[in-house]
Design a protein around this motif. Structure first.
Motif, PDB file in Angstrom:
ATOM      1  N   ASP A   1       0.826  -1.202   0.000  1.00 35.29           N
ATOM      2  CA  ASP A   1       0.000   0.000   0.000  1.00 35.29           C
ATOM      3  C   ASP A   1       0.863   1.256   0.000  1.00 35.29           C
ATOM      4  OD1 ASP A   1      -2.312   1.525   0.014  1.00 35.29           O
ATOM      5  OD2 ASP A   1      -2.545   1.445   2.197  1.00 35.29           O
ATOM      6  N   GLY A   2       1.944   1.245   0.777  1.00 35.81           N
ATOM      7  CA  GLY A   2       2.857   2.388   0.777  1.00 35.81           C
ATOM      8  C   GLY A   2       3.483   2.613  -0.591  1.00 35.81           C
ATOM      9  N   ARG A   3       3.883   1.537  -1.237  1.00 34.30           N
ATOM     10  CA  ARG A   3       4.460   1.641  -2.575  1.00 34.30           C
ATOM     11  C   ARG A   3       3.421   2.117  -3.584  1.00 34.30           C
ATOM     12  NH1 ARG A   3       7.439  -4.272  -2.862  1.00 34.30           N
ATOM     13  NH2 ARG A   3       8.582  -4.142  -0.897  1.00 34.30           N
ATOM     14  N   ARG A   4       2.208   1.611  -3.446  1.00 35.99           N
ATOM     15  CA  ARG A   4       1.111   1.998  -4.344  1.00 35.99           C
ATOM     16  C   ARG A   4       0.895   3.505  -4.304  1.00 35.99           C
ATOM     17  NH1 ARG A   4      -4.686   2.799  -3.725  1.00 35.99           N
ATOM     18  NH2 ARG A   4      -4.274   2.875  -1.478  1.00 35.99           N
ATOM     19  N   ARG A   5       0.788   4.045  -3.094  1.00 40.56           N
ATOM     20  CA  ARG A   5       0.529   5.475  -2.954  1.00 40.56           C
ATOM     21  C   ARG A   5       1.711   6.304  -3.461  1.00 40.56           C
ATOM     22  NH1 ARG A   5       0.561   6.267   2.105  1.00 40.56           N
ATOM     23  NH2 ARG A   5       0.554   4.172   2.989  1.00 40.56           N
ATOM     24  N   TYR A   6       2.913   5.836  -3.207  1.00 39.21           N
ATOM     25  CA  TYR A   6       4.108   6.556  -3.662  1.00 39.21           C
ATOM     26  C   TYR A   6       4.179   6.578  -5.189  1.00 39.21           C
ATOM     27  CZ  TYR A   6       9.055   7.735  -4.233  1.00 39.21           C
ATOM     28  OH  TYR A   6      10.232   8.318  -4.608  1.00 39.21           O
ATOM     29  N   LEU A   7       3.936   5.440  -5.821  1.00 39.68           N
ATOM     30  CA  LEU A   7       4.002   5.354  -7.281  1.00 39.68           C
ATOM     31  C   LEU A   7       2.896   6.169  -7.926  1.00 39.68           C
ATOM     32  CD1 LEU A   7       5.216   4.240  -9.866  1.00 39.68           C
ATOM     33  CD2 LEU A   7       4.000   2.087  -9.469  1.00 39.68           C
ATOM     34  N   LEU A   8       1.700   6.111  -7.357  1.00 43.95           N
ATOM     35  CA  LEU A   8       0.576   6.866  -7.910  1.00 43.95           C
ATOM     36  C   LEU A   8       0.830   8.362  -7.820  1.00 43.95           C
ATOM     37  CD1 LEU A   8      -2.248   6.262  -9.124  1.00 43.95           C
ATOM     38  CD2 LEU A   8      -3.191   6.561  -6.825  1.00 43.95           C
ATOM     39  N   GLU A   9       1.333   8.815  -6.670  1.00 41.04           N
ATOM     40  CA  GLU A   9       1.665  10.240  -6.517  1.00 41.04           C
ATOM     41  C   GLU A   9       2.743  10.663  -7.510  1.00 41.04           C
ATOM     42  OE1 GLU A   9       2.793  10.544  -2.441  1.00 41.04           O
ATOM     43  OE2 GLU A   9       0.741  10.219  -1.689  1.00 41.04           O
ATOM     44  N   GLY A  10       3.726   9.778  -7.730  1.00 40.76           N
ATOM     45  CA  GLY A  10       4.783  10.085  -8.682  1.00 40.76           C
ATOM     46  C   GLY A  10       4.274  10.210 -10.106  1.00 40.76           C
ATOM     47  N   LEU A  11       3.379   9.326 -10.492  1.00 39.99           N
ATOM     48  CA  LEU A  11       2.796   9.399 -11.838  1.00 39.99           C
ATOM     49  C   LEU A  11       2.031  10.696 -12.035  1.00 39.99           C
ATOM     50  CD1 LEU A  11       1.481   5.731 -12.215  1.00 39.99           C
ATOM     51  CD2 LEU A  11       3.417   6.742 -13.427  1.00 39.99           C
ATOM     52  N   HIS A  12       1.251  11.079 -11.031  1.00 34.89           N
ATOM     53  CA  HIS A  12       0.489  12.325 -11.137  1.00 34.89           C
ATOM     54  C   HIS A  12       1.428  13.529 -11.179  1.00 34.89           C
ATOM     55  CE1 HIS A  12      -3.301  10.240  -9.293  1.00 34.89           C
ATOM     56  NE2 HIS A  12      -3.141   9.979 -10.578  1.00 34.89           N
ATOM     57  N   ARG A  13       2.508  13.469 -10.422  1.00 36.03           N
ATOM     58  CA  ARG A  13       3.452  14.584 -10.373  1.00 36.03           C
ATOM     59  C   ARG A  13       4.108  14.838 -11.725  1.00 36.03           C
ATOM     60  NH1 ARG A  13       6.539  12.533  -6.995  1.00 36.03           N
ATOM     61  NH2 ARG A  13       8.302  11.955  -8.316  1.00 36.03           N
ATOM     62  N   ILE A  14       4.411  13.759 -12.444  1.00 38.35           N
ATOM     63  CA  ILE A  14       5.085  13.951 -13.736  1.00 38.35           C
ATOM     64  C   ILE A  14       4.096  14.046 -14.897  1.00 38.35           C
ATOM     65  CG2 ILE A  14       7.176  12.826 -12.928  1.00 38.35           C
ATOM     66  CD1 ILE A  14       6.412  10.318 -14.349  1.00 38.35           C
ATOM     67  N   GLY A  15       2.794  13.999 -14.562  1.00 41.05           N
ATOM     68  CA  GLY A  15       1.783  14.281 -15.574  1.00 41.05           C
ATOM     69  C   GLY A  15       1.272  13.100 -16.362  1.00 41.05           C
ATOM     70  N   LEU A  16       1.373  11.895 -15.799  1.00 41.99           N
ATOM     71  CA  LEU A  16       0.846  10.721 -16.485  1.00 41.99           C
ATOM     72  C   LEU A  16      -0.437  10.304 -15.777  1.00 41.99           C
ATOM     73  CD1 LEU A  16       1.921   9.218 -18.956  1.00 41.99           C
ATOM     74  CD2 LEU A  16       2.896   7.508 -17.423  1.00 41.99           C
ATOM     75  N   PRO A  17      -1.603  10.437 -16.434  1.00 43.96           N
ATOM     76  CA  PRO A  17      -2.876  10.152 -15.768  1.00 43.96           C
ATOM     77  C   PRO A  17      -2.994   8.684 -15.349  1.00 43.96           C
ATOM     78  CG  PRO A  17      -3.215  11.302 -17.859  1.00 43.96           C
ATOM     79  CD  PRO A  17      -1.783  10.859 -17.828  1.00 43.96           C
ATOM     80  N   CYS A  18      -3.552   8.454 -14.169  1.00 43.60           N
ATOM     81  CA  CYS A  18      -3.766   7.090 -13.690  1.00 43.60           C
ATOM     82  C   CYS A  18      -4.847   7.102 -12.619  1.00 43.60           C
ATOM     83  CB  CYS A  18      -2.464   6.513 -13.137  1.00 43.60           C
ATOM     84  SG  CYS A  18      -2.583   4.778 -12.624  1.00 43.60           S
TER      85      CYS A  18
END
Length: 397
Positions: free
Chosen positions: A296-313
């Motif tokens: 869950d920690g990895r999930r939230r970190y990866l999702l936040e990273g994708l949004h930060r660099i502009g890749l919708p998910c």
């Protein structure tokens, strides 16, 4: 020898998995980061490994019952009731299989007659359609949508049903999307199925990996228990992929036929693995919780990273995958993954490998170390930045 005539036509017509191409490229790159393989990065917990070792020390190396060790089936029954409030008779409703994949194959081959149709929501795990075809059936693909978080909608199911529909695959939590079906979603699907003889093959291999809400099975719903075959196993929940330990639960008349097929094709699942699985089922609940919290920690970190660099998910609430939308890059899923791997040495899997509806997306698995996830995000940001610059130069030139 004319092998085209000798070999089974049904098998020849099934294309190989679209995932393999990227694994083959990855093997040539020793320093690449892989977010491609859907396998826990955890080692099987020691107490489970120790149980397997102890069984060898005690020379427990004979065949077991075809259905599996009675002790293991009792523990699976206890686990299913404890974790999911589902009651199954260990003697007539549970079979231990060689991984969850064998259970899917058994279910399809025991239900399908030539020409029967099986509804397969896609994108989903790569085996459902091919195994349906190999069993003589016809897969009917229903494309789930990003805007619905890749849930199967009742109107989509209803439109796909014909007089030849024999079964529905329910692959939730979903590989590759990470999508789940909440209770209200399942109730809407159940309403469509009532009044039909359509069976449900519910692949629940990721049932323990949900975030924010407890997994609900179709078999938990009124009138659905008798039409549902559950496929599960220890590979994802207990980090036991190489042990090849799965199981199926379902109505006794259906399980009886599945056991017959298993009996003639497999004999019995590996004995050492079964003894390890007894320990996993009996004393593995804390292991599940620990791994789920880490994922869950990895999930939230990866999702936040994708949004930060502009890749919708969309936010995936199950399994250990994200399924970002890469359509804005102008690349196909296949081109995106191949270029990302070759230019930045990071492996992700094209959504197109998971059936119709996956094009325009890629699957990234966060069953990897936080260090690798962080570095992969840095490389992804660099890849997207360079891609935009190249595309701008091409448009200007």
């Amino acid at each position: 020898m004319n092998y085209d005539q000798i070999l089974c036509q049904r098998i020849q017509e099934v294309p190989p998995s679209g995932i393999r191409k990227f694994f083959d490229i990855l093997e040539e790159m020793k320093d690449a980061i892989s977010l491609g393989i859907g396998e826990p990065d955890f080692v099987t917990p020691w107490h489970i490994r120790d149980a397997g070792i102890y069984s060898l020390e005690k020379a427990r190396t004979k065949y077991t019952s075809n259905a599996g060790l009675a002790e293991l089936r009792r523990e699976i029954a206890s686990y299913m009731e404890r974790r999911f409030q589902l009651k199954y008779d260990f003697a007539s409703q549970i079979v231990v299989t060689v991984g969850g994949s064998e259970g899917i194959d058994l279910a399809l081959r025991c239900l399908i007659n030539p020409g029967d149709e099986v509804i397969v929501p896609v994108p989903s795990f790569v085996c459902y359609g091919p195994l349906t075809s190999m069993a003589g059936g016809t897969p009917v693909y229903v494309q789930t949508k990003n805007e619905n978080q890749f849930r199967l909608m009742p109107e989509e199911l209803k439109a796909a049903i014909t007089p030849r529909t024999k079964a529905l695959i329910l692959p939730y939590p979903c590989n590759p999307t990470g999508g789940i079906m909440a209770q209200e979603d399942l109730e809407a699907i159940a309403e469509v199925l009532r009044g039909t003889d359509i069976m449900v093959i519910s692949d629940e291999i990721y049932a323990e990996l949900t975030y924010g809400q407890h997994h609900i099975s179709m078999a938990n719903l009124p009138d659905m228990y008798e039409r549902t075959v559950i496929i599960n196993g220890m590979s994802k929940s207990h980090a036991m992929t190489g042990w090849r330990m799965g199981y199926l639960c379902g109505p006794a008349p259906v399980v009886k036929q599945m056991l017959k097929l298993h009996q003639f094709s497999i004999m019995s699942a590996p004995t050492t693995s079964q003894y390890a699985a007894v320990e996993a089922m009996r004393n593995g609940d804390r292991d599940i919780q620990k791994m789920r919290e880490e994922y869950d920690g990895r999930r939230r970190y990866l999702l936040e990273g994708l949004h930060r660099i502009g890749l919708p998910c969309f936010e995936p609430k199950g399994a250990f995958y994200v399924f970002p939308d890469i359509r804005g890059t102008g690349l196909s899923s296949d081109d995106f993954c191949e270029r990302f791997l070759r230019e930045e040495r990071v492996a992700v899997i094209p959504g197109s490998a998971f059936g119709p509806g996956g094009e325009g997306f890629v699957r990234a698995c966060y069953a990897a170390s936080m260090k690798d996830i962080a570095e992969a995000l840095t490389r992804l940001d660099n890849f997207l930045t360079n891609l935009k610059r190249k595309q701008s130069r091409e448009q200007a030139g």
